[in-house]
Enzyme design. Structure first.
Site, PDB file in Angstrom:
ATOM      1  N   ALA A  71      -7.357   2.905 -12.248  1.00  0.00           N
ATOM      2  CA  ALA A  71      -6.580   1.780 -11.726  1.00  0.00           C
ATOM      3  C   ALA A  71      -7.329   0.461 -11.886  1.00  0.00           C
ATOM      4  CB  ALA A  71      -6.225   2.011 -10.262  1.00  0.00           C
ATOM      5  N   ASN A  83     -12.317   2.476   3.663  1.00  0.00           N
ATOM      6  CA  ASN A  83     -13.361   1.919   2.820  1.00  0.00           C
ATOM      7  C   ASN A  83     -14.518   1.515   3.734  1.00  0.00           C
ATOM      8  OD1 ASN A  83     -12.782  -0.631   3.896  1.00  0.00           O
ATOM      9  ND2 ASN A  83     -11.560  -1.273   2.127  1.00  0.00           N
ATOM     10  N   LYS A 141       0.811  -1.219   0.000  1.00  0.00           N
ATOM     11  CA  LYS A 141       0.000   0.000   0.000  1.00  0.00           C
ATOM     12  C   LYS A 141       0.843   1.268   0.000  1.00  0.00           C
ATOM     13  CE  LYS A 141      -4.027  -2.192   2.099  1.00  0.00           C
ATOM     14  NZ  LYS A 141      -4.810  -2.101   0.856  1.00  0.00           N
ATOM     15  N   ASP A 159      -5.459   2.454  -3.434  1.00  0.00           N
ATOM     16  CA  ASP A 159      -4.134   3.065  -3.341  1.00  0.00           C
ATOM     17  C   ASP A 159      -3.987   4.216  -4.332  1.00  0.00           C
ATOM     18  OD1 ASP A 159      -3.397   1.322  -1.341  1.00  0.00           O
ATOM     19  OD2 ASP A 159      -2.547  -0.141  -2.723  1.00  0.00           O
TER      20      ASP A 159
END
Length: 300
Positions: free
Chosen positions: A271, A178, A39, A241
Site C-alpha cells: 500500500a 500503531n 478507515k 488500513d
C-alpha cells in the site's frame, strides 16, 4: 465465513507537496480528484481484494461523494447492502503528502456519525467483526458486546485514538494499534505502551504496528514479531488500513495469527508503493508475489 467491517467511508482529497506545512505555513501543491477513503471503507476494500467475503456497514450522504464511495466498494467486491444513504454530507478528508510519502490528514466526519451497530441485523457464530474509531464510540461498544455474545471474532483498530470503556475493550479478541495509539492508551491505563504490558493490563490480544520495524503481537499464547518488507514508499496513508483489512480477511478464512500477520505486513508494504488510500489497497496476487519473493530471498 463472513467479515463485517463497521466504520467510516470518506472521500479523500489528496494534496501532493514538497514538504508538509508547519503551523501557520502555506505550502503550494497539486490536488487530484476525490478518491475513496475512510478507515472502514479502506479496510473493507483491502479485505475484499484479498479474497474476503466482506460486508461494509456505514453511512454516506446522498451526494456525489457518497455515490463515488458506494461505487468503489461495489467495484472491489464489497457487499454494500448495509451501507445507508443519509441526509448529511459524506465524510471528507484533506490528505497532504510530501516528497517522502509522509502525510498529514484533516477529516470532516460527516455522515459517519450516523452509522449504527443495529445496521447489522444478525451476527452469525464464527463471523469476524472489524471496527475503527471514525464512528461513534458507543456504537462500537454496542457492536463489541453483540459480537462477543454471538461467538464472533472481534477486532478493533483504535484509529484514531479514542476512548472506549475498559469493559468494551476486554470484549475484543484483538486490539490493533500503531505506536502513537499504543502510547495514548498506555497513558490512560497507567501502563507502558509495549504490547506485552497492554496485553497484561487488558487480558486481550494486542497488536502494535511499528512501521519500518515491523509489527509485534502478544496474546495469551505468547509473543510474535513480524519484520517489515523493504519498499520504496510513495504514500504511507493507507498502509495501516491495508494491514488491518488483510489481517481480518486472513483470520476469517481460518489462517493462524502468525501467517495472517505475515500476509497483512506484505499488504501494508504494498500500500505504501501507490498513491492514495482506498485505491492503494493491494490485490491478493500482489500479496502472494511479495510473500513468494520474500521466501525466495530467505532460502537463497
Amino acid at each position: 465465513m463472513t467479515l463485517f467491517v463497521f466504520g467510516s467511508a470518506i472521500a479523500d482529497f489528496v494534496f501532493r507537496m514538497p514538504n508538509l506545512p508547519r503551523p501557520g505555513e502555506t505550502v503550494l501543491g497539486e490536488a487530484g480528484p476525490a478518491l475513496q477513503g475512510g478507515k472502514g471503507l479502506n479496510q473493507a476494500i483491502a479485505a475484499a481484494r484479498d479474497g474476503g467475503e466482506v460486508r461494509f456497514v456505514g453511512c454516506v450522504g446522498r451526494d456525489p461523494n457518497g455515490a463515488l464511495l458506494r461505487a468503489a466498494a461495489i467495484e472491489a467486491g464489497v457487499d454494500v447492502s448495509a451501507l445507508r444513504e443519509m441526509e448529511a454530507a459524506t465524510g471528507l478528508a484533506c490528505v497532504c503528502v510530501d516528497a517522502e510519502g509522509r502525510n498529514q490528514i484533516a477529516v470532516s466526519i460527516g455522515a459517519n456519525l450516523l452509522a449504527r451497530a443495529a445496521q447489522i441485523e444478525a451476527i452469525p457464530p464464527g463471523a469476524t467483526l472489524l471496527m475503527q474509531m471514525e464512528v461513534r464510540p458507543d456504537e462500537n461498544a454496542a457492536l463489541i458486546a453483540r459480537g462477543r455474545a454471538a461467538g464472533a471474532r472481534v477486532l478493533l483498530n483504535l484509529a484514531p485514538a479514542g476512548a472506549l470503556p475498559p469493559e468494551a475493550l476486554r470484549g475484543l479478541d484483538l486490539l490493533i494499534l500503531n505506536e502513537s495509539e499504543a502510547a495514548w492508551i498506555g497513558a490512560r491505563l497507567g501502563h507502558p505502551p509495549e504490547a506485552g504490558s497492554l496485553q497484561a493490563a487488558l487480558g486481550i490480544g494486542i497488536v502494535v504496528t511499528q512501521g519500518e520495524r515491523g509489527v509485534t503481537a502478544v496474546t495469551e499464547d505468547g509473543a510474535l514479531h513480524i519484520p517489515a518488507h523493504r519498499v520504496r514508499a510513495v504514500d504511507t496513508t493507507g498502509a495501516g488500513d491495508a494491514w488491518c483489512g488483510v489481517l481480518a480477511a486472513s483470520l476469517d478464512r481460518g489462517m493462524p495469527l502468525e501467517a495472517a500477520m505475515r500476509r497483512a505486513t506484505a499488504a501494508g508494504a504494498l500500500a505504501c508503493t501507490k498513491p492514495g488510500a482506498g485505491p492503494a489497497m493491494p490485490h491478493a496476487s500482489e500479496i502472494d508475489a511479495l510473500l513468494a519473493s520474500f521466501r525466495g530471498a530467505i532460502s537463497e
